[in-house]
Design a protein around this motif. Sequence first.
Motif, PDB file in Angstrom:
ATOM      1  N   VAL A   4       0.604  -1.214  -0.127  1.00 49.06           N
ATOM      2  CA  VAL A   4      -0.243   0.826  -0.314  1.00 49.06           C
ATOM      3  C   VAL A   4       0.787   1.224  -0.260  1.00 49.06           C
ATOM      4  O   VAL A   4       0.491   1.587  -0.920  1.00 49.06           O
ATOM      5  N   PRO A   5       1.465   1.648   0.820  1.00 52.39           N
ATOM      6  CA  PRO A   5       2.543   3.398   1.083  1.00 52.39           C
ATOM      7  C   PRO A   5       3.077   2.780  -0.112  1.00 52.39           C
ATOM      8  O   PRO A   5       3.491   3.974  -1.417  1.00 52.39           O
ATOM      9  N   VAL A   6       3.899   2.256  -0.821  1.00 50.65           N
ATOM     10  CA  VAL A   6       5.205   2.093  -1.662  1.00 50.65           C
ATOM     11  C   VAL A   6       3.899   2.313  -3.436  1.00 50.65           C
ATOM     12  O   VAL A   6       4.411   3.077  -3.995  1.00 50.65           O
ATOM     13  N   PHE A   7       2.845   1.955  -3.146  1.00 49.76           N
ATOM     14  CA  PHE A   7       2.053   2.782  -3.916  1.00 49.76           C
ATOM     15  C   PHE A   7       1.174   3.348  -4.588  1.00 49.76           C
ATOM     16  O   PHE A   7       0.327   4.163  -5.380  1.00 49.76           O
ATOM     17  N   CYS A   8       0.808   4.167  -3.402  1.00 54.82           N
ATOM     18  CA  CYS A   8       0.638   5.373  -2.665  1.00 54.82           C
ATOM     19  C   CYS A   8       1.231   6.680  -2.914  1.00 54.82           C
ATOM     20  O   CYS A   8       1.337   7.603  -3.049  1.00 54.82           O
ATOM     21  N   LEU A   9       3.015   5.912  -2.749  1.00 54.41           N
ATOM     22  CA  LEU A   9       4.196   7.389  -2.898  1.00 54.41           C
ATOM     23  C   LEU A   9       3.940   6.907  -4.281  1.00 54.41           C
ATOM     24  O   LEU A   9       4.037   8.627  -4.663  1.00 54.41           O
ATOM     25  N   LEU A  10       4.281   6.897  -5.297  1.00 53.89           N
ATOM     26  CA  LEU A  10       4.272   6.440  -6.583  1.00 53.89           C
ATOM     27  C   LEU A  10       2.873   7.398  -7.869  1.00 53.89           C
ATOM     28  O   LEU A  10       3.070   7.923  -8.167  1.00 53.89           O
ATOM     29  N   TYR A  11       1.497   7.345  -7.123  1.00 55.71           N
ATOM     30  CA  TYR A  11       0.663   7.796  -7.404  1.00 55.71           C
ATOM     31  C   TYR A  11       1.298   9.424  -6.942  1.00 55.71           C
ATOM     32  O   TYR A  11       0.970   9.827  -7.844  1.00 55.71           O
ATOM     33  N   LEU A  12       1.528   9.314  -5.523  1.00 52.32           N
ATOM     34  CA  LEU A  12       1.491  11.423  -5.707  1.00 52.32           C
ATOM     35  C   LEU A  12       2.496  11.570  -5.726  1.00 52.32           C
ATOM     36  O   LEU A  12       2.273  13.045  -6.668  1.00 52.32           O
ATOM     37  N   TYR A  13       3.546  11.200  -6.205  1.00 55.52           N
ATOM     38  CA  TYR A  13       4.345  12.000  -6.285  1.00 55.52           C
ATOM     39  C   TYR A  13       4.749  11.605  -8.256  1.00 55.52           C
ATOM     40  O   TYR A  13       4.473  13.305  -8.768  1.00 55.52           O
ATOM     41  N   THR A  14       3.359  10.701  -8.971  1.00 60.71           N
ATOM     42  CA  THR A  14       3.177  11.279 -10.226  1.00 60.71           C
ATOM     43  C   THR A  14       1.932  12.469 -10.329  1.00 60.71           C
ATOM     44  O   THR A  14       1.495  12.663 -10.932  1.00 60.71           O
TER      45      THR A  14
END
Length: 284
Positions: A92-102
């Motif tokens: 969850v946190p890894v892909f939340c990070l990727l989403y936010l940075y994108t």
Amino acid sequence: MKEKIKNEKTKLLSRTIITLSIIFFFICVADFFFSSKKMLLYPTLTALIFNLILLFNINKPVIEKLSFADMIILIVYFSFLCHYFSLDLFFVPVFCLLYLYTFFLFRDIQRIILFSLIVISITLLLFFFREKNNMLRSLGDSSVYIGYLRATATFAIGLLFYYIADFWLKNKSLAKESTHISKEKTDSVKLADIFESISRRDNSFMPLFLTVNPAFMNKVRERCPKINDTELEVCALIKLGLTTKEIAIATNSTYKAIESIKYRLRKKLDLESGINLMLFFNEL
């Protein structure tokens, strides 16, 4: 203001690149010395090299294209890492990070492409999650090495979340500041128009005045229901800081007539003679 926002974006990017480069370096070192198959060495080394290229081009025009390419590499890398590093809580946190940075760093077609890659990665990970196999452990890597990777990932996730939260808060603050400055400029332009209309003495200033102070008329009428339009006009001119003589010229009246209106206003508003009318109307 745009320059400030751009600087914050550059700051976020540089902090993120430096952090990821350090993390990738330590993963490479750990994988080289402690992993039996060195399965993470080459993909991590690739990500590290590309991050360093990005870091050395941080202030160059090519940075936008490099950032886009780097994000694609990171999505693929983290998808690989999450799958072979046992999905569990890091999913969850890894892909939340990727989403936010994108979301914060990219626009238009680039954002759509990256979002699509993230969705595909999540879908594939969910499909493979049913296996629940830890590839690293099955290859014979020690629990110390796996624990080190988990601790490193936890630290990196926390730090990167902090960077994006700090960037979001500062951007929000800059957006409010920009809105405030824009409003001040608009009000300044409107005030200039008001004083220009007063100098023309054509009685057109009141509608302009009410665009800057829309609630003023209602507040005065609430305080004094019997006030007439001429007295309201004088109230507005007093609020704008005009002297009795200037009000008389602006309204084509005599000095004595304006003094008389001021006297009536004090009576209607139940104000003592020592109270400054301009301060009263500005605080109303």
